[in-house]
Every structure is written in structure tokens, then in C-alpha cells.
Design a protein around this motif. Structure first.
Motif, PDB file in Angstrom:
ATOM      1  N   ALA A  82       0.843  -1.205   0.000  1.00  0.00           N
ATOM      2  CA  ALA A  82       0.000   0.000   0.000  1.00  0.00           C
ATOM      3  C   ALA A  82       0.877   1.252   0.000  1.00  0.00           C
ATOM      4  CB  ALA A  82      -0.925  -0.004   1.214  1.00  0.00           C
ATOM      5  N   ALA A  83       1.933   1.245   0.813  1.00  0.00           N
ATOM      6  CA  ALA A  83       2.836   2.408   0.874  1.00  0.00           C
ATOM      7  C   ALA A  83       3.511   2.624  -0.478  1.00  0.00           C
ATOM      8  CB  ALA A  83       3.877   2.205   1.971  1.00  0.00           C
ATOM      9  N   ALA A  84       3.972   1.530  -1.108  1.00  0.00           N
ATOM     10  CA  ALA A  84       4.630   1.648  -2.415  1.00  0.00           C
ATOM     11  C   ALA A  84       3.675   2.268  -3.437  1.00  0.00           C
ATOM     12  CB  ALA A  84       5.103   0.277  -2.885  1.00  0.00           C
ATOM     13  N   LEU A  85       2.436   1.787  -3.442  1.00  0.00           N
ATOM     14  CA  LEU A  85       1.439   2.308  -4.379  1.00  0.00           C
ATOM     15  C   LEU A  85       1.161   3.793  -4.095  1.00  0.00           C
ATOM     16  CD1 LEU A  85      -0.122   1.105  -6.719  1.00  0.00           C
ATOM     17  CD2 LEU A  85      -1.807   0.220  -5.101  1.00  0.00           C
ATOM     18  N   GLY A  86       1.129   4.160  -2.829  1.00  0.00           N
ATOM     19  CA  GLY A  86       0.911   5.565  -2.457  1.00  0.00           C
ATOM     20  C   GLY A  86       2.023   6.471  -2.966  1.00  0.00           C
ATOM     21  N   PHE A  87       3.270   6.053  -2.745  1.00  0.00           N
ATOM     22  CA  PHE A  87       4.400   6.852  -3.245  1.00  0.00           C
ATOM     23  C   PHE A  87       4.352   6.973  -4.778  1.00  0.00           C
ATOM     24  CE2 PHE A  87       6.606   5.791   0.868  1.00  0.00           C
ATOM     25  CZ  PHE A  87       6.839   7.104   1.276  1.00  0.00           C
TER      26      PHE A  87
ATOM     27  N   ALA B 253       1.618   9.444  -5.762  1.00  0.00           N
ATOM     28  CA  ALA B 253       2.037  10.810  -5.415  1.00  0.00           C
ATOM     29  C   ALA B 253       3.009  11.333  -6.466  1.00  0.00           C
ATOM     30  CB  ALA B 253       2.681  10.825  -4.032  1.00  0.00           C
ATOM     31  N   TYR B 254       3.932  10.479  -6.895  1.00  0.00           N
ATOM     32  CA  TYR B 254       4.897  10.887  -7.929  1.00  0.00           C
ATOM     33  C   TYR B 254       4.159  11.241  -9.225  1.00  0.00           C
ATOM     34  CZ  TYR B 254       8.412  10.805 -11.561  1.00  0.00           C
ATOM     35  OH  TYR B 254       9.183  11.162 -12.634  1.00  0.00           O
ATOM     36  N   LEU B 255       3.242  10.386  -9.651  1.00  0.00           N
ATOM     37  CA  LEU B 255       2.529  10.628 -10.908  1.00  0.00           C
ATOM     38  C   LEU B 255       1.635  11.870 -10.814  1.00  0.00           C
ATOM     39  CD1 LEU B 255       1.645   6.960 -11.905  1.00  0.00           C
ATOM     40  CD2 LEU B 255       3.337   8.462 -12.992  1.00  0.00           C
ATOM     41  N   ALA B 256       1.079  12.123  -9.618  1.00  0.00           N
ATOM     42  CA  ALA B 256       0.231  13.307  -9.434  1.00  0.00           C
ATOM     43  C   ALA B 256       1.040  14.591  -9.619  1.00  0.00           C
ATOM     44  CB  ALA B 256      -0.405  13.284  -8.048  1.00  0.00           C
ATOM     45  N   ARG B 257       2.352  14.508  -9.344  1.00  0.00           N
ATOM     46  CA  ARG B 257       3.220  15.692  -9.476  1.00  0.00           C
ATOM     47  C   ARG B 257       3.880  15.762 -10.859  1.00  0.00           C
ATOM     48  NH1 ARG B 257       5.058  13.956  -3.823  1.00  0.00           N
ATOM     49  NH2 ARG B 257       4.187  15.535  -2.418  1.00  0.00           N
ATOM     50  N   ASN B 258       3.696  14.718 -11.671  1.00  0.00           N
ATOM     51  CA  ASN B 258       4.360  14.650 -12.977  1.00  0.00           C
ATOM     52  C   ASN B 258       3.347  14.252 -14.050  1.00  0.00           C
ATOM     53  OD1 ASN B 258       7.506  14.877 -12.411  1.00  0.00           O
ATOM     54  ND2 ASN B 258       6.579  13.708 -10.739  1.00  0.00           N
TER      55      ASN B 258
ATOM     56  N   ILE C 263      -2.360  16.485  -6.931  1.00  0.00           N
ATOM     57  CA  ILE C 263      -2.574  16.584  -5.486  1.00  0.00           C
ATOM     58  C   ILE C 263      -3.507  17.774  -5.269  1.00  0.00           C
ATOM     59  CG2 ILE C 263      -1.463  17.136  -3.282  1.00  0.00           C
ATOM     60  CD1 ILE C 263       0.990  15.506  -4.474  1.00  0.00           C
ATOM     61  N   LYS C 264      -4.549  17.562  -4.490  1.00  0.00           N
ATOM     62  CA  LYS C 264      -5.586  18.595  -4.318  1.00  0.00           C
ATOM     63  C   LYS C 264      -4.995  19.872  -3.726  1.00  0.00           C
ATOM     64  CE  LYS C 264     -10.289  19.216  -2.808  1.00  0.00           C
ATOM     65  NZ  LYS C 264     -11.521  18.564  -2.399  1.00  0.00           N
ATOM     66  N   GLU C 265      -5.397  20.996  -4.305  1.00  0.00           N
ATOM     67  CA  GLU C 265      -4.914  22.292  -3.802  1.00  0.00           C
ATOM     68  C   GLU C 265      -5.212  22.429  -2.319  1.00  0.00           C
ATOM     69  OE1 GLU C 265      -5.891  25.910  -5.845  1.00  0.00           O
ATOM     70  OE2 GLU C 265      -5.594  24.943  -7.788  1.00  0.00           O
TER      71      GLU C 265
ATOM     72  N   GLU D 141       0.765   9.333   3.925  1.00  0.00           N
ATOM     73  CA  GLU D 141      -0.679   9.411   4.204  1.00  0.00           C
ATOM     74  C   GLU D 141      -1.177  10.816   3.843  1.00  0.00           C
ATOM     75  OE1 GLU D 141      -0.301  10.051   9.025  1.00  0.00           O
ATOM     76  OE2 GLU D 141      -0.447   8.017   8.230  1.00  0.00           O
ATOM     77  N   ASN D 142      -2.475  11.024   4.009  1.00  0.00           N
ATOM     78  CA  ASN D 142      -3.110  12.289   3.628  1.00  0.00           C
ATOM     79  C   ASN D 142      -2.816  12.645   2.169  1.00  0.00           C
ATOM     80  OD1 ASN D 142      -4.764  14.532   4.443  1.00  0.00           O
ATOM     81  ND2 ASN D 142      -2.962  15.815   4.219  1.00  0.00           N
ATOM     82  N   LEU D 143      -2.864  11.634   1.310  1.00  0.00           N
ATOM     83  CA  LEU D 143      -2.594  11.851  -0.121  1.00  0.00           C
ATOM     84  C   LEU D 143      -3.948  12.053  -0.817  1.00  0.00           C
ATOM     85  CD1 LEU D 143      -0.803  11.892  -2.617  1.00  0.00           C
ATOM     86  CD2 LEU D 143      -0.732   9.408  -2.572  1.00  0.00           C
ATOM     87  N   ILE D 144      -4.339  13.337  -0.932  1.00  0.00           N
ATOM     88  CA  ILE D 144      -5.649  13.673  -1.513  1.00  0.00           C
ATOM     89  C   ILE D 144      -5.457  14.000  -2.998  1.00  0.00           C
ATOM     90  CG2 ILE D 144      -7.756  15.045  -1.234  1.00  0.00           C
ATOM     91  CD1 ILE D 144      -6.876  13.617   1.385  1.00  0.00           C
ATOM     92  N   LEU D 145      -5.986  13.140  -3.842  1.00  0.00           N
ATOM     93  CA  LEU D 145      -5.863  13.361  -5.289  1.00  0.00           C
ATOM     94  C   LEU D 145      -7.161  13.946  -5.841  1.00  0.00           C
ATOM     95  CD1 LEU D 145      -3.942  10.141  -6.421  1.00  0.00           C
ATOM     96  CD2 LEU D 145      -3.037  12.346  -5.669  1.00  0.00           C
ATOM     97  N   ASP D 146      -6.989  14.785  -6.869  1.00  0.00           N
ATOM     98  CA  ASP D 146      -8.127  15.522  -7.406  1.00  0.00           C
ATOM     99  C   ASP D 146      -8.062  15.473  -8.938  1.00  0.00           C
ATOM    100  OD1 ASP D 146     -10.185  17.906  -6.688  1.00  0.00           O
ATOM    101  OD2 ASP D 146      -9.078  18.394  -8.509  1.00  0.00           O
TER     102      ASP D 146
END
Length: 405
Positions: A252-257, A260-265, A381-383, A398-403
Motif C-alpha cells: 500500500a505504501a509503495a502504491l501511495g508513493f 504521489a509521484y505521478l500526481a506531481r508529474n 494533489i488537491k490544492e 498518508e493524507n494523499l488527496i488526489l483531485d
């Protein structure tokens, strides 16, 4: 907790103020990047002593080079795996099996369990894994245009796969997630309560499966024989607890990271979405960039290792996140290149103890990314929110809110 004193045999010049728990970037930090923070160790000596580098304040030798980590992890004669990490929380001393067994016992139990997690077996499990991912993502899409990706997707996805493996219904999911969180990230009191609860649960499940066999992992374990004998009560517990701990957090942690990377790229996100056959190799690069586990060994005898006077009983840390940023192993190690070739990363460890569940973990990550990218449009990542990442024995986010509105 104050660190233990540095042992007398450690030369003062080999002591370095570094910890995977408390160094800058390791404590829970909004928009933190503990993996990048760890990479700074490669500016210093290839091996050093850290006075505080475990949950309980013990010091470890830190091996920074991937080739030296491989040497340690392949040498079970010198470096033992038996630490009783879980049992020590209860003041007990039994191993998680086969993780904390040394050869020859390790090989016997690994041979017993390997078929349950082999590539062939994972292929059989794959349709159910994909079905689970699709169901969760459809529910997310139906409920709006943003989500807390760890709570709504990564954790329920990976933990439910482990539950079905154990033969347990999904309605217990929140309970198991809470136990896992307390065990891996809670204070000493929460950790102890969670450990007792998990042991009682595994013992009870084993007792039920002895009376009422089913087509699941625990039935296999209670019915299994090693060298002609059934497993003892403690051995069944050791296997069951390892499965619980392994299923609780790491994938789960690996998938989260990764998300998060893809949300920023966004360009790379779109590239994978338009060319889904690139997701599997990209997942390998993300495993290299964002591994989650520190592996620790205990010296069984005195050894001078690359100039370090390691003595019997010393802890030796082979942190995957350090090996995977080794500039002698990887070109531009701090650049994430989703098209990277020749990716000999250490995310699943090395040697005889290389992660038994690596085939399943890989498929969970790839399937999770495939289904997410095919069903969710360009996401960020949500503003006004910030994911919180942390170091420790297991790195997490944690607290990875995607939008995607």
C-alpha cells in the motif's frame, strides 16, 4: 527514547549523526521526501555507525553501497536474520517464519511456502486482484472527483488481497488496518496491544482451520508437514504473523508513493496512460525510487567489514532506500526515469531471504496503476492539501488527496 551508548569497539570517527527515524526528512512532514533525504548518506563513508537507527533506540552499522549490502544479505553464516522483531514487542523470542530463520531451517520453510506465492500461483490470483482494483476505483469515481487515495484505494486494495489469501471476509478490513497501523507506526503501548491482538487472532484462526478446513493459506499451514512432522503451535503462529505483517502496509505504501509521484508529474502520467505496456517497467523504476523497508541483520561473529570492526551481536542495517540511491550502482540515482533499463534495484532485498511475496507485490502494484490510470483522468494533489511522508523501519505516506476535477 534516548539512544543506547555507542559500543567501545566503534571508532569515534566512524560514528555519524544519522537515523532513518529522526534525521531531517524522516519525521512525518507535509510534502516531505524521505527517500531523497536518505540519499545524502552517499556523500559520506561507505559504512558508518548510527547510534539510533531502530524502533527501540539501538544503534546499527549502516551499509550504504548496494554491492556491500548484497554481501551482507547473502552471507547467512556471518549475519543472522533472527531478531524476533514482532515477538520482542511481547517480551518473547520466537521468529516470524521464514523471515527470521537462518539456514538450514530457513530453506526448509521457504520451500514449503514458495509454491503459494510463485509466479504460477500469482497468475491464478490475478483476475481476483484486478476485479478488486476495478471495484474500488469504480466506487471512487461514483462518489466524486477527488479521494484520499491511501484510505479509499491503496490500503483497502492491498489489505483485502491479503484477507482473501487468509480466507477472511472483507468486512473485517478496517479492524485489520487499524491493528497494522498501531503495530507498525504506533507508540510502544499501542504496538504491544496490537501485537497481542494479532497473535490471539492468528492462534484463533489456526484453531478454527484445524477443525474446519477451507481452501486458504491458514488451512495449508496447519495441515503442512516439515520433515515428516506437522508444524508446532509456535511455528504456525510465526508463519501467520509474518503474513499479517507483510500484508498490512508495504505494498500500500509503495502504491501511495507511486501515485504521489505521478500526481506531481502529469506528462509522465499521460505517457503511461497512453502507452499502458510501459507501466510494468515504470513500476520497477518506482520500486527503485521509493522502496519502503530497512533490512537488519545481527552479526553472529566478529568481522572486519570494509574497514568497520563489526562485533558479534552488532546490528547491521541494509536499508533498501539507501542501496537504491547508490551512484556506483545507478546512473543519476536521484533522477526518476520511468524508461530506465538495467534496473537491478533492492526493493525486495537480496540473497536467500529475498522477499517471498515479491511476485504478488509486483502484480498488485502494476494492476493497481493500470486500472487507476485507465479509469481516472489527469489527477493532481488537491490544492491546499499536502501528503505527509515519513521514514522509519517502514517508510510511508498518508493524507494523499488526489483531485481530477
Amino acid at each position: 527514547m534516548a539512544p543506547n551508548p555507542v559500543p567501545d569497539h566503534v571508532p569515534p570517527e566512524m560514528v555519524r549523526d544519522f537515523s532513518l527515524f529522526t534525521s531531517p526528512g524522516m519525521l512525518p512532514t507535509p510534502n516531505g521526501d524521505p527517500h531523497a533525504a536518505v540519499a545524502c548518506v552517499h556523500e559520506g563513508p561507505p559504512i558508518f555507525y548510527s547510534p539510533y537507527n531502530t524502533r527501540d533506540g539501538q544503534g546499527t552499522w549502516v551499509i550504504t553501497r548496494a554491492k556491500d549490502q548484497r554481501r551482507v544479505l547473502q552471507d547467512a553464516e556471518t549475519f543472522s536474520s533472527h531478531r524476533s522483531i514482532f515477538a520482542s514487542a511481547l517480551g518473547e523470542n520466537w521468529p516470524m517464519i521464514p523471515l527470521e530463520l537462518d539456514p538450514p531451517a530457513h530453506g526448509v520453510f521457504r520451500s514449503l511456502l514458495s509454491p503459494l506465492l510463485s509466479p504460477k500461483r500469482v497468475l491464478v490470483l490475478e483476475p481476483a486482484v484486478r476485479e478488486r482494483a476495478i471495484a474500488l476505483i469504480k466506487r471512487i469515481v461514483a462518489s466524486g472527483r477527488s479521494c484520499d487515495v491511501m484510505k479509499d484505494f491503496a490500503v483497502p486494495f492491498t489489505v483485502s488481497i491479503f484477507l482473501s489469501f487468509l480466507g477472511l471476509p472483507d468486512h473485517r478490513l478496517d479492524t485489520f488496518v487499524a491493528w497494522g497501523k498501531d503495530l507498525l507506526h504506533g507508540d510502544d503501548e499501542k504496538r504491544q496491544v496490537a501485537a497481542r491482538t494479532i497473535v490471539a487472532f492468528i492462534d484463533e484462526l489456526a484453531a478454527v482451520r484445524r477443525k474446519e478446513p477451507a481452501d486458504d493459506f491458514m488451512t495449508f499451514v496447519v495441515q503442512a508437514k516439515v520433515e515428516g512432522r506437522p508444524l508446532t503451535h509456535e511455528q504456525v503462529r510465526g508463519v501467520g504473523v509474518l503474513l499479517f505483517v507483510a500484508g498490512a502496509d508495504t505494498v500500500a505504501a509503495a502504491l501511495g508513493f507511486d501515485l504521489a509521484y505521478l500526481a506531481r508529474n502529469l506528462k509522465e502520467q499521460e505517457w503511461l496512460r497512453s502507452e499502458p505496456d510501459r507501466i510494468a517497467p515504470a513500476a520497477e523504476e518506482l520500486l527503485r525510487a521509493y522502496p519502503t523497508v530497512q533490512i537488519i541483520r545481527v552479526a553472529k561473529k566478529d568481522i572486519d567489514f570494509e574497514g568497520a570492526p563489526i562485533r558479534k551481536g552488532d546490528y547491521v542495517s541494509c536499508a533498501t532506500m539507501i542501496a537504491n540511491r547508490d551512484p556506483t550502482e545507478f546512473e543519476r540515482p536521484n533522477t526518476i526515469d520511468l524508461a530506465r533499463q538495467e534496473n537491478r534495484h533492492a526493493a525486495f532485498g537480496y540473497g536467500p531471504h529475498r522477499c517471498l511475496g515479491s511476485h504478488l507485490a509486483r502484480r498488485e502494484i502494476v494492476i493497481g496503476l493500470e486500472e487507476w490510470l485507465s479509469r481516472i483522468p489527469a489527477f493532481r494533489i488537491k490544492e491546499s492539501t499536502a501528503p505527509i511522508a515519513h521514514g522509519g523501519h517502514l517508510f510511508g505516506i498518508e493524507n494523499l488527496i488526489l483531485d481530477w476535477s
